[in-house]
Write a protein that holds these residues in place. Structure first.
Motif, mmCIF file in Angstrom:
data_model
loop_
_atom_site.group_PDB
_atom_site.id
_atom_site.type_symbol
_atom_site.label_atom_id
_atom_site.label_comp_id
_atom_site.label_asym_id
_atom_site.label_seq_id
_atom_site.Cartn_x
_atom_site.Cartn_y
_atom_site.Cartn_z
ATOM 1 N N ALA A 273 -22.166 -38.408 -27.548
ATOM 2 C CA ALA A 273 -23.049 -39.580 -27.561
ATOM 3 C C ALA A 273 -24.504 -39.221 -27.286
ATOM 4 O O ALA A 273 -25.402 -40.013 -27.572
ATOM 5 N N ALA A 274 -24.748 -38.023 -26.735
ATOM 6 C CA ALA A 274 -26.129 -37.615 -26.454
ATOM 7 C C ALA A 274 -26.738 -36.815 -27.593
ATOM 8 O O ALA A 274 -27.911 -36.449 -27.543
ATOM 9 N N GLY A 275 -25.954 -36.537 -28.647
ATOM 10 C CA GLY A 275 -26.427 -35.677 -29.731
ATOM 11 C C GLY A 275 -27.128 -36.459 -30.835
ATOM 12 O O GLY A 275 -27.381 -37.659 -30.719
ATOM 13 N N VAL B 82 -26.273 -37.430 -34.103
ATOM 14 C CA VAL B 82 -25.546 -38.568 -34.669
ATOM 15 C C VAL B 82 -25.168 -39.553 -33.562
ATOM 16 O O VAL B 82 -25.350 -40.771 -33.688
ATOM 17 N N GLY B 83 -24.658 -39.012 -32.451
ATOM 18 C CA GLY B 83 -24.124 -39.858 -31.388
ATOM 19 C C GLY B 83 -25.138 -40.801 -30.792
ATOM 20 O O GLY B 83 -24.829 -41.973 -30.532
ATOM 21 N N HIS B 84 -26.376 -40.322 -30.559
ATOM 22 C CA HIS B 84 -27.332 -41.211 -29.875
ATOM 23 C C HIS B 84 -27.743 -42.383 -30.763
ATOM 24 O O HIS B 84 -28.056 -43.461 -30.274
ATOM 25 N N CYS C 109 -13.716 -38.698 -38.621
ATOM 26 C CA CYS C 109 -14.130 -37.371 -38.159
ATOM 27 C C CYS C 109 -15.205 -36.849 -39.113
ATOM 28 O O CYS C 109 -15.023 -36.888 -40.326
ATOM 29 N N ILE C 110 -16.337 -36.371 -38.574
ATOM 30 C CA ILE C 110 -17.416 -35.954 -39.477
ATOM 31 C C ILE C 110 -17.610 -34.439 -39.632
ATOM 32 O O ILE C 110 -18.078 -34.027 -40.686
ATOM 33 N N PRO C 111 -17.272 -33.584 -38.650
ATOM 34 C CA PRO C 111 -17.438 -32.150 -38.962
ATOM 35 C C PRO C 111 -16.391 -31.720 -39.992
ATOM 36 O O PRO C 111 -15.208 -32.048 -39.835
HETATM 37 N N1 NAP Z 1 -19.905 -35.332 -42.378
HETATM 38 C C1 NAP Z 1 -21.188 -35.640 -42.278
HETATM 39 O O1 NAP Z 1 -21.745 -36.298 -43.150
HETATM 40 C C2 NAP Z 1 -21.946 -35.216 -41.053
HETATM 41 C C3 NAP Z 1 -23.212 -35.762 -40.821
HETATM 42 C C4 NAP Z 1 -23.878 -35.405 -39.665
HETATM 43 C C5 NAP Z 1 -23.313 -34.491 -38.775
HETATM 44 N N2 NAP Z 1 -22.104 -33.954 -39.060
HETATM 45 C C6 NAP Z 1 -21.486 -33.006 -38.119
HETATM 46 O O2 NAP Z 1 -21.225 -33.713 -36.904
HETATM 47 C C7 NAP Z 1 -21.382 -32.848 -35.800
HETATM 48 C C8 NAP Z 1 -22.365 -33.464 -34.808
HETATM 49 O O3 NAP Z 1 -23.663 -33.489 -35.379
HETATM 50 P P1 NAP Z 1 -24.932 -33.787 -34.475
HETATM 51 O O4 NAP Z 1 -26.131 -33.728 -35.344
HETATM 52 O O5 NAP Z 1 -24.727 -35.001 -33.663
HETATM 53 O O6 NAP Z 1 -24.896 -32.492 -33.508
HETATM 54 P P2 NAP Z 1 -25.809 -32.128 -32.268
HETATM 55 O O7 NAP Z 1 -26.959 -33.058 -32.163
HETATM 56 O O8 NAP Z 1 -26.117 -30.676 -32.344
HETATM 57 O O9 NAP Z 1 -24.822 -32.364 -31.010
HETATM 58 C C9 NAP Z 1 -25.248 -31.916 -29.767
HETATM 59 C C10 NAP Z 1 -24.613 -32.772 -28.688
HETATM 60 O O10 NAP Z 1 -23.218 -32.513 -28.610
HETATM 61 C C11 NAP Z 1 -22.815 -32.786 -27.276
HETATM 62 N N3 NAP Z 1 -21.553 -32.119 -26.985
HETATM 63 C C12 NAP Z 1 -21.282 -30.792 -27.082
HETATM 64 N N4 NAP Z 1 -19.981 -30.560 -26.757
HETATM 65 C C13 NAP Z 1 -19.442 -31.775 -26.461
HETATM 66 C C14 NAP Z 1 -18.154 -32.199 -26.051
HETATM 67 N N5 NAP Z 1 -17.148 -31.330 -25.906
HETATM 68 N N6 NAP Z 1 -17.939 -33.525 -25.833
HETATM 69 C C15 NAP Z 1 -18.935 -34.423 -25.997
HETATM 70 N N7 NAP Z 1 -20.198 -34.080 -26.368
HETATM 71 C C16 NAP Z 1 -20.435 -32.760 -26.604
HETATM 72 C C17 NAP Z 1 -23.955 -32.275 -26.435
HETATM 73 O O11 NAP Z 1 -24.004 -33.025 -25.242
HETATM 74 P P3 NAP Z 1 -24.127 -32.262 -23.830
HETATM 75 O O12 NAP Z 1 -25.388 -31.438 -23.927
HETATM 76 O O13 NAP Z 1 -24.198 -33.349 -22.840
HETATM 77 O O14 NAP Z 1 -22.925 -31.359 -23.742
HETATM 78 C C18 NAP Z 1 -25.201 -32.502 -27.328
HETATM 79 O O15 NAP Z 1 -25.976 -33.600 -26.932
HETATM 80 C C19 NAP Z 1 -21.798 -31.504 -36.377
HETATM 81 O O16 NAP Z 1 -20.650 -30.702 -36.567
HETATM 82 C C20 NAP Z 1 -22.383 -31.864 -37.727
HETATM 83 O O17 NAP Z 1 -22.371 -30.814 -38.668
HETATM 84 C C21 NAP Z 1 -21.399 -34.284 -40.172
#
Ligand code: NAP
Length: 314
Positions: free
Chosen positions: A155-157, A159-161, A236-238
């Motif tokens: 939720a802090a990342g 997509v999540g935020h 699921c997105i990854p």
């Molecule tokens: N299919 C699609 O169209 C699509 C689109 C966008 C993204 N994605 C995929 O989705 C994933 C997320 O993307 P993103 O851009 O959001 O990544 P991101 O910004 O790099 O995510 C980083 C965040 O993940 C958190 N995190 C790490 N391990 C965790 C865990 N075990 N439980 C909960 N939170 C955790 C961290 O929080 P803490 O620092 O607090 O640990 C950090 O804030 C990636 O694999 C990306 O390739 C797919």
């Protein structure tokens, strides 16, 4: 123009700044002078030979990047939605060759929206691929309604935020996972429950949820099944992280899917409206100069990025 090309799939040293001709636009494209460029995990995966590497491998040169915010300096003959001087943002040609790591980017007008005047180019480009993913999942795939219980992982990342804010805007009751370090950040985005994944198991605490956005995959997908009520949905997105999600979910009376974001100017307009009304905010935790692309990739690779990071140029 300055551009960052990828000299073969591999490490950050393969990202090289070079001089290239300014792109020639087609009838339905605009030429955007970039002011800020978003960085996403797919950039890193593709650089390493995964992600969209299969799609890009035959291009020469390969220019990574899909998120852009900047100013239109030229319009194609059949462009109707924008004019020279407009400030725009969006996700370019995803899942194709975005070529956004450049001073000038050719963009189909159908992929862009006008940038709200009160937000910066950094905040705008941040709200492209990551915000569009969250919006397309929640709006078209989640089936959530006001009052539903929604779990957003990471939720802090990036997509999540956005997903926490959007789910809250759609009237859901939101739970989010992150490390304890980001607890207040996640609660301030609009989550009412925070789960610290380093200390708590979310499936022991959350029950009867309507929807889960799984940004992690693997065992997170299987564990998330236990959070859902009968008939609930998990997206699921990854890519490649949870095989047979649909069959496995179905065997438990659940709906489960993979989802991949698509460039779409209408959805970008929705995001622009939310940003303009202050219902959605980008949290940009760090900006990097264009020349410092290797450090930006290194930051995303930590897996600990808070909100978004962006490159600035020009
Ligand atoms: N299919 C699609 O169209 C699509 C689109 C966008 C993204 N994605 C995929 O989705 C994933 C997320 O993307 P993103 O851009 O959001 O990544 P991101 O910004 O790099 O995510 C980083 C965040 O993940 C958190 N995190 C790490 N391990 C965790 C865990 N075990 N439980 C909960 N939170 C955790 C961290 O929080 P803490 O620092 O607090 O640990 C950090 O804030 C990636 O694999 C990306 O390739 C797919």
């Amino acid at each position: 123009m300055k551009a960052i090309i990828l000299k073969g799939f591999g490490g950050v040293e393969n990202l090289v700044i070079t001089d290239l001709p300014v792109p020639v636009i087609s009838d339905y494209e605009v030429l955007v002078k970039a002011r800020a460029i978003g960085i996403n995990p797919v950039d890193i995966k593709t650089r390493k030979g995964k992600g969209l590497a299969g799609t890009l491998k035959d291009f020469d040169p390969i220019i990574l990047g899909w998120d852009i915010s900047g100013t239109i300096i030229q319009t194609g003959a059949k462009v109707t939605a924008f004019k020279k001087g407009d400030e725009v943002f969006g996700m370019v040609n995803f899942p194709g060759h975005g070529k956004a790591y450049a001073e000038y980017v050719a963009v189909p007008e159908a992929h862009l929206a006008l940038k709200p005047s009160q937000i910066s180019h950094e905040e705008a480009t941040a709200a492209s691929l990551a915000a569009l993913t969250a919006w397309q999942v929640l709006k078209y795939k989640s089936g959530i309604r006001a009052g539903d219980k929604v779990l957003i992982h990471s939720a802090a990342g990036g997509v999540g935020h956005y997903a926490v804010q959007m789910a809250k805007y759609l009237g859901a009751r939101v739970a989010g996972t992150s490390s304890g370090l980001n607890k207040d950040f996640v609660l301030n985005l609009g989550a009412s429950i925070h789960i610290d994944y380093e200390k708590q198991r979310f499936e022991d605490i959350l029950h009867d949820y309507d929807f889960v956005l799984d940004t992690i995959g693997g065992d997170y997908t299987d564990r998330s099944f236990n959070v859902l009520k009968h008939g609930g949905t998990i997206i699921c997105i990854p890519s490649g992280t949870s095989e047979n999600i649909t069959e496995k979910a179905s065997a438990r009376g659940l709906h489960g899917y993979h989802f991949r974001v698509l460039s779409d100017g209408h959805d970008m307009k929705d995001i622009a409206d939310l940003l303009e009304k202050g219902l959605l905010k980008s949290f940009v935790s760090n900006t990097f100069k264009f020349d410092n692309i290797q450090a930006a990739h290194g930051q995303i690779e930590t897996g600990k990025t808070k909100g978004k990071i962006v490159l600035t140029i020009g």
